[in-house]
Design a protein around this motif. Structure first.
Motif, mmCIF file in Angstrom:
data_model
loop_
_atom_site.group_PDB
_atom_site.id
_atom_site.type_symbol
_atom_site.label_atom_id
_atom_site.label_comp_id
_atom_site.label_asym_id
_atom_site.label_seq_id
_atom_site.Cartn_x
_atom_site.Cartn_y
_atom_site.Cartn_z
ATOM 1 N N TRP A 17 -5.519 6.700 1.573
ATOM 2 C CA TRP A 17 -4.346 6.320 2.372
ATOM 3 C C TRP A 17 -3.799 7.572 3.021
ATOM 4 O O TRP A 17 -3.704 8.610 2.372
ATOM 5 C CB TRP A 17 -3.237 5.758 1.481
ATOM 6 C CG TRP A 17 -3.637 4.671 0.544
ATOM 7 C CD1 TRP A 17 -3.744 4.756 -0.817
ATOM 8 C CD2 TRP A 17 -3.957 3.319 0.875
ATOM 9 N NE1 TRP A 17 -4.112 3.540 -1.340
ATOM 10 C CE2 TRP A 17 -4.251 2.644 -0.322
ATOM 11 C CE3 TRP A 17 -4.029 2.610 2.083
ATOM 12 C CZ2 TRP A 17 -4.605 1.308 -0.367
ATOM 13 C CZ3 TRP A 17 -4.382 1.282 2.045
ATOM 14 C CH2 TRP A 17 -4.665 0.642 0.833
ATOM 15 N N HIS A 66 0.446 4.239 -2.557
ATOM 16 C CA HIS A 66 0.253 5.631 -2.128
ATOM 17 C C HIS A 66 1.356 6.534 -2.704
ATOM 18 O O HIS A 66 1.082 7.659 -3.122
ATOM 19 C CB HIS A 66 0.229 5.689 -0.604
ATOM 20 C CG HIS A 66 -0.198 7.014 -0.060
ATOM 21 N ND1 HIS A 66 -1.181 7.777 -0.644
ATOM 22 C CD2 HIS A 66 0.230 7.727 1.009
ATOM 23 C CE1 HIS A 66 -1.336 8.897 0.038
ATOM 24 N NE2 HIS A 66 -0.492 8.896 1.044
ATOM 25 N N GLN A 75 0.833 -1.222 0.000
ATOM 26 C CA GLN A 75 0.000 0.000 0.000
ATOM 27 C C GLN A 75 0.855 1.255 0.000
ATOM 28 O O GLN A 75 0.468 2.273 -0.548
ATOM 29 C CB GLN A 75 -0.898 0.037 1.252
ATOM 30 C CG GLN A 75 -1.929 -1.044 1.306
ATOM 31 C CD GLN A 75 -1.453 -2.218 2.124
ATOM 32 O OE1 GLN A 75 -0.251 -2.446 2.280
ATOM 33 N NE2 GLN A 75 -2.374 -2.989 2.658
#
Ligand code: 5AD
Ligand code: SF4
Length: 472
Positions: free
Chosen positions: A179, A48, A44
């Motif tokens: 995020w 991001h 992630q």
């Protein structure tokens, strides 16, 4: 030219983190209407980071394309956690090289692989057709590197780093879920892991800056934030003046955003206070990703994880007991150097005890520069593959079993978009992070709705909307 250096990357000096607020200046629309193709590998954090890269590129006037043949800039944001991405990335770059023969193309590589000493040497020796290489610590150099590019390979990767950039611009992939970085880097140095070298020392963002970002997202009608860090529970520990993760979670909860998630948690830093905060705030989702890595105390010690199987079980049971309806997922590595059959049995045993909602399972991958890479490993790859297959059978059994508990139940789902597999359906996630496909009108995208679960599989659920109880 600046090459990565593991000796520098390993250093953990006591210098204060430097916070950078000034915007980077560059001519907007310099590449007006040129196309870019960006491919992201890994976690992630990389996804991001790609949102930041897209933010810069689109301010420079670039337009995104899904067709690399059509692109003026091809950029790969890479992952270094396991060797398999390395092979995929160089395979992909090999194909890009041919494009350069007939047209003007800029090829770039960034992310964690760029932080690897070996990768940059390989680029210098064998892949000179690559134009720009930058690392995880200097994403904001991208506009300048593109503008100044003069058809010569430019590697610009920093290793020793103590900065937090508050001047990023983002082009977020979703209008509903976001995020939010709360910290960068990792100081845990698990012996198999390359992250402390590629992402550098732990640096927490100031809680005021995090809260400001979340309040801005609320103003834009975001429904969910996921707080991001390699080791979120250690938030604040790198600064004397910063609050703890439990206090941060409480403050984020008070912003009133409907859904809060956080990844990834390390069992070592998970305090009772954190569990209490999660348990008492309804907008903190009952979903915790808690990597165990192995069930064998011998292997956990060699991995440098600083907990035993028994410690993990105590924490696991405490969370289950205190947080209503919580789902817990984990990461497991099989085949750490010289893992015995008895060690592996301990891993199967903890999976049977915890009955995880899900687990990401991996075969150990040797990462040059880490302490575990120095161990002479006697276990064959074939044996490791057998263990992984055996583990996956057990893991999948419990995923299905946990999902089956939801059959005929009504659950809240944040609808995120149209299902990729079936465009007559929408998809979203339960509070416990289970993927649900729902037949419902597109007007529900971005809303939290009640869904009755009608069918259950190991990795997803099907359901229908319980009308008309729309909550938002
Ligand atoms: N080999 C295999 N898996 C690894 N991970 C981290 N480093 C390695 C490695 N060298 C796994 C861990 C971690 C997840 C993100 O990736 O399980 O939690
Ligand atoms: Fe890697 Fe361990 Fe840090 Fe996770 S906690 S990023 S596994 S060193």
């Amino acid at each position: 030219m600046k090459l990565p250096n593991y000796l520098e990357a390993k250093q953990r000096n006591a210098e204060e983190t430097e916070y950078i607020y000034d915007k980077v200046e560059y001519p907007k629309n310099y590449f007006k209407n040129k196309k870019y193709f960006l491919k992201t590998y890994g976690c992630q954090m990389n996804v991001h980071d790609s949102e930041i890269i897209k933010g810069y590129l689109e301010e420079l006037g670039f337009i995104e394309t899904n067709d690399m043949n059509d692109a003026y800039l091809i950029l790969l944001n890479t992952c270094a956690i396991r060797e398999n991405v390395h092979d995929k990335v160089f395979g992909f770059l090999g194909r890009c090289k041919h494009l350069k023969q007939n047209k003007d193309v800029i090829i770039g590589l960034c992310g964690c692989m760029a932080q690897e000493e070996g990768v940059c040497k390989e680029i210098l020796n064998k892949h000179k057709y690559i134009d720009i290489v930058f690392g995880t610590h200097n994403i904001s150099d991208l506009p300048r590197m593109l503008i100044e590019h003069d058809n010569k390979l430019n590697i610009n990767v920093f290793s020793k780093e103590g900065r937090v950039f508050e001047n990023y611009i983002y082009k977020r992939d979703s209008k509903y879920t976001a995020w939010v970085n709360i910290m960068y880097g990792c100081d845990k140095f698990c012996t198999y892991c390359i992250v402390p070298y590629t992402r550098g020392k732990q640096r927490s963002r100031k809680h005021e800056d995090i809260l400001k970002e979340i309040n801005d997202l609320i103003d834009k009608n975001y429904q969910e934030v996921t707080l991001l860090g390699q080791n979120v529970n250690a938030y604040g520990k790198d600064s004397e003046n910063e609050i703890s993760f439990a206090e941060l979670l409480d403050l984020v909860s008070q912003t009133g955003i409907p859904r809060i998630r956080f990844v990834t948690s390390h069992p070592w830093d998970f305090t009772d206070e954190m569990i209490n905060v999660i348990a008492r705030n309804a907008n903190i989702m009952p979903y915790i990703h808690l990597p165990i890595q192995s069930g064998s105390n011998r292997i956990l010690k060699l991995m440098g994880r600083r907990y035993t199987k028994e410690d993990y079980l105590i924490l696991f049971n405490k969370i289950k007991e205190k947080v209503h309806n919580v789902a817990i997922t984990t990461d497991i590595i099989v085949g750490f150097p010289n893992e015995t059959n008895d060690d592996f049995k301990e891993t199967i045993d903890i999976v049977n005890k915890c009955q995880f909602d899900g687990a990401f399972t991996f075969i150990y991958s040797k990462r040059e520069g880490t302490p575990a890479a120095l161990i002479d490993d006697k276990v064959s790859q074939e044996e490791k593959e057998k263990r992984l297959a055996q583990l996956n059978l057990v893991v999948n059994k419990y995923s299905l079993l946990n999902n089956q508990k939801l059959l005929n139940q009504t659950v809240k789902v944040l609808i995120q978009g149209i299902s990729e597999k079936d465009d007559t359906k929408l998809y979203g996630y339960t509070d416990t992070m289970k993927l649900v496909n729902v037949k419902a009108d597109k007007k529900y995208i971005g809303k939290i709705i009640d869904v009755k679960i009608t069918e259950v599989k190991s990795f997803s659920l099907d359901g229908h909307i319980v009308s008309p109880s729309l909550i938002h």
